[in-house]
Enzyme design. Structure first.
Site, PDB file in Angstrom:
ATOM      1  N   TYR A 149       0.806  -1.278  -0.055  1.00 50.01           N
ATOM      2  CA  TYR A 149      -0.148   0.209  -0.174  1.00 50.01           C
ATOM      3  C   TYR A 149       0.763   1.464   0.145  1.00 50.01           C
ATOM      4  CZ  TYR A 149      -4.297  -2.716   0.663  1.00 50.01           C
ATOM      5  OH  TYR A 149      -5.380  -3.555   0.465  1.00 50.01           O
ATOM      6  N   LYS A 219       2.491 -14.389   6.091  1.00 46.33           N
ATOM      7  CA  LYS A 219       2.653 -15.176   5.105  1.00 46.33           C
ATOM      8  C   LYS A 219       4.232 -15.337   4.916  1.00 46.33           C
ATOM      9  CE  LYS A 219       1.280 -17.520   1.371  1.00 46.33           C
ATOM     10  NZ  LYS A 219       0.827 -18.797   1.539  1.00 46.33           N
ATOM     11  N   ASP A 259      -3.368 -18.034   4.579  1.00 46.86           N
ATOM     12  CA  ASP A 259      -4.261 -18.884   4.025  1.00 46.86           C
ATOM     13  C   ASP A 259      -4.831 -19.754   4.734  1.00 46.86           C
ATOM     14  OD1 ASP A 259      -1.376 -19.590   4.027  1.00 46.86           O
ATOM     15  OD2 ASP A 259      -1.776 -21.190   2.317  1.00 46.86           O
ATOM     16  N   ASP A 283      -6.566  -6.324   4.728  1.00 46.24           N
ATOM     17  CA  ASP A 283      -7.502  -6.149   3.721  1.00 46.24           C
ATOM     18  C   ASP A 283      -8.432  -7.081   3.319  1.00 46.24           C
ATOM     19  OD1 ASP A 283      -9.058  -4.414   2.159  1.00 46.24           O
ATOM     20  OD2 ASP A 283      -7.660  -4.393   0.477  1.00 46.24           O
TER      21      ASP A 283
END
Ligand code: NAD
Length: 396
Positions: A149, A219, A259, A283
């Site tokens: 971002y 992640k 995930d 998000d």
């Protein structure tokens, strides 16, 4: 006399008549703000028997501002919010082809509002795709200033991207860009400071609200230094600053790969109390979790800098142009954001009254059109629903 909210020795000082700036918002903003303000005022009056009152003061932003002043986000608006610390806003239309990419992003950057806070809970009576939506009660802390971002990217085929690719290949020995001639490149900055101030906010929130589990979502299995850094620095921070709470079992820190997190919020949502995420993961997770308990019409949010005290509470949905001006929109997103604001300034009696009134009316089958759909009940307008809330705030 109305007074500004100020930060003194790290604590907010809130008078009985605090000045709170508001941005009405575009589209349905007009419909929901008017209703919300009357509900807020009724709840404050009830909670404090008329001893306290908010002095709401309008500041301009978005289309309304552009039409009146020629500017989408006047300096005066940013200065007023800076000066008054706490504000609330409706949804803003993103200017098409204008100089500002997003007004929301501009406000977050101007005030360095590093924590995006989204409490996600279920209200009885709301349709949900889950069998047991009531098991979802999770507060999201999404990092708001870093990650992709930051907007650092270069377009495929440009001279700039070629410079970056040359640098990576020649100076850094990178050989893994599969199609160097046609790649766009983006950069993902994740820092120790940025991660730790967000994770600290999440832990403090958990402790204040007597919640035990803080989960770091990342992640890091793939992005070792950025997402993996977020995880590592989170554990380091907890060991350094919260050793006592960890030892007593008051606080439990764990981590989960992003995930798997998206899978677990559907299968075992009650595993999580407070979750801390990097910007992009946050998000995705925010919308997935909001959908799980009934969607955007009732999802509140806030953007906060806990160090300076600056905070903007906001309806999380957009301007809903399809129903704007029709007195149809659901005011609950801005109302529940208001509840977060009242909690933030220590007026928890007000947020309790409003939340209870919403619970009561949903359980009695009173809904605006978005939530009444398919239930065989008549939909209430924004103003009818708000009037019902005001009436139930008066109930014992
Ligand atoms: P949207 O959220 O405005 O609308 C999506 C759907 O949800 C529509 O069908 C709408 O009618 C419905 N909806 C939204 N809020 C509702 C409410 N309170 N009650 C009942 N139904 C509601 O999303 P969009 O159409 O993608 O965006 C429209 C505009 O809003 C765009 O200009 C976008 O940039 C802007 N936007 C602003 C914000 C913000 O200010 N925080 C967030 C998202 C989008």
């Amino acid at each position: 006399m109305a007074e500004k909210i100020v930060l003194e020795n790290g604590q907010l000082r809130v008078s009985d008549h605090p000045i709170i700036p508001f941005i009405e918002g575009d589209g349905v903003g007009k419909d929901i703000w008017k209703s919300a303000q009357s509900v807020f005022d009724a709840a404050v009056e009830k909670a404090f028997a008329g001893q306290k009152k908010v002095a709401w003061t309008e500041v301009l932003a978005g289309k309304k501002s552009f039409d009146q002043t020629g500017s989408w986000l006047p300096d005066e608006t940013v200065e007023t919010i800076k000066d008054h610390l706490v504000a609330i806003k409706g949804p803003l239309e993103t200017p098409v082809g204008g100089g500002i990419r997003s007004l929301n992003v501009a406000l977050r950057q101007e005030l360095d509002l590093y924590a995006c806070v989204r409490p996600v809970r279920y209200f009885k009576g709301i349709e949900s795709p889950l069998k047991h939506p009531e098991k979802t009660n999770i507060t999201i802390f999404r990092e708001n200033t870093e990650d992709i971002y930051a907007g650092i990217e270069w377009e495929a085929g440009s001279q700039d991207v070629q410079k970056i690719i040359n640098f990576l290949q020649e100076d850094m020995g990178v050989q893994k860009i599969r199609f160097p001639e046609t790649s766009s490149i983006g950069i993902k900055p994740i820092s120790i400071e940025g991660s730790q101030r967000l994770i600290r906010a999440a832990i403090d929130y958990a402790l204040e609200n007597k919640l035990t589990n803080v989960t770091l979502v990342h992640k890091g299995n793939i992005q070792k230094f950025t997402e993996g850094g977020f995880r590592k620095w989170g554990y380091e921070l907890a060991q350094r600053e919260y050793a006592k709470e960890l030892a007593s079992g008051q606080l439990v820190i764990s981590d989960i790969i992003a995930d798997n997190f998206l899978q677990q919020i559907l299968l075992n949502p009650d595993r999580f109390d407070v979750v801390a995420l990097t910007n992009l993961n946050g998000d995705y997770a925010s919308d997935a979790l909001a959908a799980q308990v009934g969607g955007i019409g009732i999802a509140p949010g806030a953007n906060i800098n806990y160090r300076t005290g600056h905070a903007i509470f906001e309806a999380t949905h957009g301007t809903a142009p399809d129903i704007a001006g029709q007195d149809k929109a659901n005011p609950c997103s801005v109302l529940l954001s208001g509840c977060m604001l009242f909690d933030y300034i220590g007026w928890t009696a007000v947020s309790d009254l409003i939340t209870k009134a919403i619970e009561t009316n949903f359980s009695r089958g009173y809904f605006t059109a978005d939530l009444a759909f398919g239930k065989g009940v008549e939909a209430l307008s924004t103003s009818q629903f708000s009037q019902r809330l005001i009436d139930s705030i008066g109930e014992r």
